[in-house]
Design an enzyme around this catalytic site. Structure first.
Site, PDB file in Angstrom:
ATOM      1  N   TRP A 140      56.714  70.629  51.383  1.00 32.76           N
ATOM      2  CA  TRP A 140      56.752  71.401  52.625  1.00 32.76           C
ATOM      3  C   TRP A 140      55.488  71.172  53.443  1.00 32.76           C
ATOM      4  CZ3 TRP A 140      58.539  76.797  50.458  1.00 32.76           C
ATOM      5  CH2 TRP A 140      59.911  76.736  50.146  1.00 32.76           C
ATOM      6  N   HIS A 168      61.733  60.690  53.801  1.00 33.87           N
ATOM      7  CA  HIS A 168      62.826  60.941  52.862  1.00 33.87           C
ATOM      8  C   HIS A 168      63.227  59.677  52.100  1.00 33.87           C
ATOM      9  CE1 HIS A 168      63.272  64.960  54.510  1.00 33.87           C
ATOM     10  NE2 HIS A 168      63.991  65.221  53.442  1.00 33.87           N
TER      11      HIS A 168
END
Length: 103
Positions: free
Chosen positions: A76, A22
């Protein structure tokens, strides 16, 4: 503007890798184009649950699997090894009901 909150499950031992991925989120990630803003993810160290909240200016949110763009699908796919996921690699996410809010 609608708020959307949900929880997800992080696999044990993947906390540092999750934070690392992230921290280097792709610049072409178009989540804002989907109407999502003010997005935060929190980690509960005791349960390995991730709690997320975001604002949405459309009828969709980042967990909507009905209109997935290729960049989101690629994200994803990249995250599937460290999270609990559905067959399409979308994160298993459980919507949470808002019971209280104060501005």
């Amino acid at each position: 503007m609608k708020r959307f909150a949900f929880k997800m499950h992080l696999k044990k031992g993947c906390e540092k890798e999750y934070a690392k991925r992230h921290a280097a989120i792709w610049p072409e990630q178009m989540i804002k184009d989907q109407g999502v803003s003010d997005y935060s993810i929190f980690w509960d160290k005791d349960t390995n649950l991730l709690f997320a909240i975001q604002k949405c200016d459309k009828d969709t949110n980042s967990q909507d699997t009905t209109h997935v763009d290729p960049i989101t699908q690629r994200w994803w796919d990249m995250m599937a090894d460290i999270m609990e996921v559905n067959p399409d690699n979308s994160p298993v996410s459980i919507p949470l009901e808002e019971l209280f809010h104060m501005d």
